[in-house]
Scaffold this motif. Structure first.
Motif, PDB file in Angstrom:
ATOM      1  N   GLN A 116       0.841  -1.194   0.000  1.00  0.00           N
ATOM      2  CA  GLN A 116       0.000   0.000   0.000  1.00  0.00           C
ATOM      3  C   GLN A 116       0.875   1.243   0.000  1.00  0.00           C
ATOM      4  N   LYS A 117       0.464   2.223  -0.779  1.00  0.00           N
ATOM      5  CA  LYS A 117       1.213   3.465  -0.817  1.00  0.00           C
ATOM      6  C   LYS A 117       1.070   4.188   0.519  1.00  0.00           C
ATOM      7  N   LYS A 118       2.170   4.750   0.993  1.00  0.00           N
ATOM      8  CA  LYS A 118       2.163   5.438   2.280  1.00  0.00           C
ATOM      9  C   LYS A 118       2.027   6.939   2.064  1.00  0.00           C
ATOM     10  N   SER A 119       1.337   7.573   2.983  1.00  0.00           N
ATOM     11  CA  SER A 119       1.151   9.023   2.905  1.00  0.00           C
ATOM     12  C   SER A 119       0.987   9.564   4.318  1.00  0.00           C
ATOM     13  N   ALA A 120       1.799  10.546   4.691  1.00  0.00           N
ATOM     14  CA  ALA A 120       1.717  11.132   6.034  1.00  0.00           C
ATOM     15  C   ALA A 120       2.403  12.491   6.028  1.00  0.00           C
ATOM     16  N   PHE A 121       1.955  13.381   6.923  1.00  0.00           N
ATOM     17  CA  PHE A 121       2.607  14.672   7.096  1.00  0.00           C
ATOM     18  C   PHE A 121       2.411  15.140   8.536  1.00  0.00           C
ATOM     19  N   VAL A 142       8.562  21.974   9.383  1.00  0.00           N
ATOM     20  CA  VAL A 142       8.174  20.654   8.913  1.00  0.00           C
ATOM     21  C   VAL A 142       8.733  19.602   9.847  1.00  0.00           C
ATOM     22  N   VAL A 143       7.874  18.729  10.321  1.00  0.00           N
ATOM     23  CA  VAL A 143       8.325  17.562  11.059  1.00  0.00           C
ATOM     24  C   VAL A 143       8.447  16.379  10.099  1.00  0.00           C
ATOM     25  N   LEU A 144       7.419  16.176   9.298  1.00  0.00           N
ATOM     26  CA  LEU A 144       7.399  15.105   8.305  1.00  0.00           C
ATOM     27  C   LEU A 144       6.399  15.488   7.234  1.00  0.00           C
ATOM     28  N   THR A 145       6.827  15.412   5.962  1.00  0.00           N
ATOM     29  CA  THR A 145       5.885  15.733   4.889  1.00  0.00           C
ATOM     30  C   THR A 145       6.430  15.256   3.562  1.00  0.00           C
ATOM     31  N   LYS A 238       2.673  31.127  20.450  1.00  0.00           N
ATOM     32  CA  LYS A 238       1.556  30.245  20.080  1.00  0.00           C
ATOM     33  C   LYS A 238       2.117  29.127  19.193  1.00  0.00           C
ATOM     34  N   GLN A 239       1.598  27.954  19.362  1.00  0.00           N
ATOM     35  CA  GLN A 239       2.031  26.824  18.539  1.00  0.00           C
ATOM     36  C   GLN A 239       0.804  26.060  18.032  1.00  0.00           C
ATOM     37  N   VAL A 240       0.874  25.665  16.773  1.00  0.00           N
ATOM     38  CA  VAL A 240      -0.166  24.843  16.152  1.00  0.00           C
ATOM     39  C   VAL A 240       0.532  23.729  15.385  1.00  0.00           C
ATOM     40  N   ILE A 241       0.147  22.500  15.633  1.00  0.00           N
ATOM     41  CA  ILE A 241       0.691  21.365  14.879  1.00  0.00           C
ATOM     42  C   ILE A 241      -0.471  20.668  14.163  1.00  0.00           C
ATOM     43  N   PHE A 242      -0.246  20.353  12.899  1.00  0.00           N
ATOM     44  CA  PHE A 242      -1.272  19.769  12.036  1.00  0.00           C
ATOM     45  C   PHE A 242      -0.722  18.447  11.468  1.00  0.00           C
ATOM     46  N   ASN A 243      -1.452  17.350  11.683  1.00  0.00           N
ATOM     47  CA  ASN A 243      -0.994  16.022  11.267  1.00  0.00           C
ATOM     48  C   ASN A 243      -2.052  15.354  10.393  1.00  0.00           C
ATOM     49  N   GLY A 244      -1.577  14.468   9.524  1.00  0.00           N
ATOM     50  CA  GLY A 244      -2.489  13.666   8.707  1.00  0.00           C
ATOM     51  C   GLY A 244      -1.749  12.457   8.166  1.00  0.00           C
ATOM     52  N   PHE A 245      -2.442  11.333   8.045  1.00  0.00           N
ATOM     53  CA  PHE A 245      -1.807  10.124   7.489  1.00  0.00           C
ATOM     54  C   PHE A 245      -2.870   9.172   6.963  1.00  0.00           C
ATOM     55  N   LEU A 246      -2.436   8.349   6.026  1.00  0.00           N
ATOM     56  CA  LEU A 246      -3.316   7.369   5.393  1.00  0.00           C
ATOM     57  C   LEU A 246      -3.487   6.162   6.293  1.00  0.00           C
ATOM     58  N   LEU A 247      -4.758   5.820   6.587  1.00  0.00           N
ATOM     59  CA  LEU A 247      -5.032   4.637   7.399  1.00  0.00           C
ATOM     60  C   LEU A 247      -5.019   3.375   6.547  1.00  0.00           C
ATOM     61  N   PHE A 248      -5.821   3.355   5.494  1.00  0.00           N
ATOM     62  CA  PHE A 248      -5.886   2.206   4.585  1.00  0.00           C
ATOM     63  C   PHE A 248      -6.633   2.601   3.332  1.00  0.00           C
TER      64      PHE A 248
END
Length: 248
Positions: A116-121, A142-145, A238-248
């Motif tokens: 499966q293709k991986k996708s995360a940021f 950027v932490v991961l993207t 002020k700090q804002v962190i935004f995350n997203g990743f592919l589950l399946f």
């Protein structure tokens, strides 16, 4: 003179005999003689003209003229199956086919699935200014993207691998905050607000699961619900962190 006399007597005698001979006492014709031997072959005759072509066919053991073909008869019954022929040589390997669909698990066995293709940021905003209302929250670290999926300048994630995604954010501030996860797949934004009048660091968080197709977008934005005008002028950290990743 004497020779001529005797010649005349001989001729006259012969004439007399031929006139007076009319009975059986006269001489008769002789019998046919014996056949003579074969004569020599004659010379070859001239070559004859070429004849018309004739269609021929064998009928049993005889050669006969071929007639006009008749109408085709009905198909006869299928004969018995013949003997199997010898196995031919092995052919060359064919080209690789496309991956098949995912298998279905039956019983206790394991099913191998295609990779499966991986996708995360994961990106962070550390600017001490309050996020501008109604616009995409600009992020500066950027932490991961994956650069092809997340635009750091606009703060917009663009899906390249269709599937089920999980998006979440966390913010820390000493003022009230209102942040929302928005997408062009949603009819309305998913907003979260935190009222803060204690002048202490307070955490706001929210998350959502979305099914995305290739090209659909998701972003984080701010909106005004419980903020006071002084909140927008606040210059504390002020700090804002935004995350997203592919589950399946």
């Amino acid at each position: 003179m004497g020779g001529s006399y005797w010649l005349l007597l001989l001729v006259g005698g012969i004439l007399l005999l031929s006139i007076n001979c009319g009975d059986a006492s006269c001489p008769q014709d002789g019998r046919p003689g014996v056949n003579g031997g074969p004569g020599r072959d004659g010379l070859p005759g001239p070559k004859g003209e070429k004849g018309e072509p004739v269609l021929e066919q064998y009928t049993g053991s005889r050669l006969t003229l071929k007639g006009i073909s008749g109408p085709r008869g009905a198909q006869g019954p299928m004969g018995p199956k013949g003997y199997s022929g010898q196995l031919g040589p092995r052919g060359e390997p064919g080209s690789t086919g496309k991956p098949g669909p995912d298998g279905v698990q039956i019983g206790q066995g394991e099913v191998k699935k295609a990779p499966q293709k991986k996708s995360a940021f994961s990106v962070i905003r550390t600017n001490n200014r309050y996020p501008q209302v109604g616009q995409v929250t600009h992020l500066d670290a950027v932490v991961l993207t994956n650069p092809s999926e997340f635009n750091l300048q606009t703060g917009v994630f663009t899906c390249s691998a269709p599937g089920i995604y999980y998006f979440t954010f966390n913010s820390v501030a000493k003022v009230s905050m209102c942040l929302a996860i928005n997408s062009n797949t949603l009819n309305a934004r998913l907003g979260f607000c935190d009222h803060n009048n204690r002048n202490l660091d307070q955490v706001l968080s929210g998350g959502v699961v979305l099914q995305l197709e290739a090209g659909q977008q998701v972003w984080l934005e701010s909106f005004r619900e419980i903020q006071q005008s002084s909140d927008f002028n606040d210059r504390r950290d002020k700090q804002v962190i935004f995350n997203g990743f592919l589950l399946f």
